[in-house]
Enzyme design. Structure first.
Site, short mmCIF file in Angstrom:
data_model
loop_
_atom_site.label_atom_id
_atom_site.label_comp_id
_atom_site.label_asym_id
_atom_site.label_seq_id
_atom_site.Cartn_x
_atom_site.Cartn_y
_atom_site.Cartn_z
N ASP A 37 0.85 -1.30 -0.13
CA ASP A 37 -0.03 0.07 -0.02
C ASP A 37 0.84 1.40 -0.09
OD1 ASP A 37 -3.20 0.34 0.81
OD2 ASP A 37 -1.97 2.08 0.97
N ASP A 60 3.79 2.06 -4.60
CA ASP A 60 2.93 3.10 -5.19
C ASP A 60 2.84 2.23 -6.69
OD1 ASP A 60 2.04 5.18 -7.08
OD2 ASP A 60 3.40 6.46 -6.46
N VAL A 61 1.52 1.82 -6.98
CA VAL A 61 1.40 1.09 -8.39
C VAL A 61 1.21 2.04 -9.68
CG1 VAL A 61 -0.33 -0.59 -7.06
CG2 VAL A 61 -1.12 1.48 -8.42
N ASN A 87 -5.96 -5.09 -5.95
CA ASN A 87 -6.94 -4.27 -5.11
C ASN A 87 -6.77 -2.74 -5.36
OD1 ASN A 87 -9.44 -3.85 -3.36
ND2 ASN A 87 -7.65 -3.05 -2.17
N TYR A 152 -14.65 6.64 -13.65
CA TYR A 152 -14.62 5.54 -12.79
C TYR A 152 -15.01 4.25 -13.59
CZ TYR A 152 -14.84 2.34 -8.96
OH TYR A 152 -14.95 1.23 -8.11
N LYS A 156 -12.96 0.88 -14.81
CA LYS A 156 -13.47 -0.51 -14.48
C LYS A 156 -14.03 -1.22 -15.72
CE LYS A 156 -12.33 -0.21 -10.13
NZ LYS A 156 -11.11 -0.92 -9.56
N THR A 187 -17.08 1.09 2.45
CA THR A 187 -15.82 1.48 2.77
C THR A 187 -15.29 2.87 3.10
OG1 THR A 187 -15.45 1.92 0.53
CG2 THR A 187 -15.19 -0.32 0.91
#
Length: 259
Positions: A37, A60-61, A87, A152, A156, A187
């Site tokens: 993360d 950091d992706v 995720n 968004y 996805k 969340t």
């Protein structure tokens, strides 16, 4: 031995919400878990410190060097990598006209290219696993038109297509690739949205009501789908998008009409 005993799993975005729930469940089912993360919050520290044999890694992706270093840290610690849960992701609000180009680039970089970066770094290790699995976090937004979610949803939708393409590319290498499509999940991201609404309580009720079950999805329910797809009992499952959405995508229930 438990279902995932001896396997090593890496979970991106694992410091909170769905990622943390998935990390905890994978650990409970016997896996050694690395939580990756960008955050250094207390939940990440608590998981790493309180769960013997597990690992927390800053990652950091959007940064290839960070991704490569994180995967190397996982393999350096455990000697293998069997499960990758992609995720990490960010949200976006508005119509197609409401976000500038740099926001489109930022969201797609995290939500889509981030999955590609992580998977690319993990593939050499997954190819050596006898039970390799990648689970991508998708969304109901990939399969249903939601208002004020243009950017968004685009990200996805790309995750869904990417999942199927990856499944086709890697099935003969023994690597299964699937995704989970949650509905509206309770969340921290949803919690941050509510104060901006005119009437937060009414907004929360509206978000809950769009699931036919009449409630928000729990992170632990999404985690259960992740754990299933990651595990050997799903050995014949690849290229699948598993909905955990309270019936939002598939059901068309009749409204209640007052008498």
């Amino acid at each position: 031995m438990s279902e995932l005993g001896g396997l090593v799993a890496a979970v991106t975005g694992g410091a909170s919400g769905i990622g943390l729930a998935a990390a905890r469940l994978l650990a409970a089912r016997g896996a050694y878990v690395a939580v990756l993360d960008v955050s250094k919050d207390v939940e990440l520290d608590a998981f790493a410190g309180g769960a013997a044999g597990h690992l927390a890694v800053g990652c950091d992706v959007t940064d290839d060097a960070s991704v490569v270093a994180a995967v190397a840290a996982v393999v350096g610690r455990f000697g293998r990598l069997d499960i990758l849960v992609n995720n990490a992701g960010i949200g976006a609000l508005g119509t197609v006209a409401d976000n500038p180009d740099d926001e489109w680039s930022r969201v797609l970089d995290v939500n889509v290219v981030g999955i590609a970066r992580m998977s690319r770094a993990a593939l050499p290790h997954l190819r050596r696993s006898p039970a390799a699995a990648i689970v991508n976090m998708c969304s109901i937004a990939a399969t249903a038109g939601l208002p004020q979610r243009a950017l968004y949803s685009a990200s996805k939708g790309a995750v869904l297509s990417l999942t199927r393409a990856m499944a086709a590319d890697h099935v003969r290498e023994g690597i299964r690739v699937n995704c989970v499509n949650p509905g509206t999940v309770d969340t921290p991201w949803v919690a941050r949205l509510l104060p901006a609404a005119d009437v937060p309580a009414a907004e929360r009720a509206a978000l809950a009501a769009r699931q036919p079950t009449g409630r928000l999805v729990c992170p632990e329910e999404v985690a259960a789908a992740v754990a299933y797809l990651a595990g050997p009992l799903a050995g014949a499952v690849t290229g699948v998008d598993l909905a955990v959405d309270g019936g939002m995508n598939a059901l068309r229930i009749r409204p209640v009409v007052a008498s």
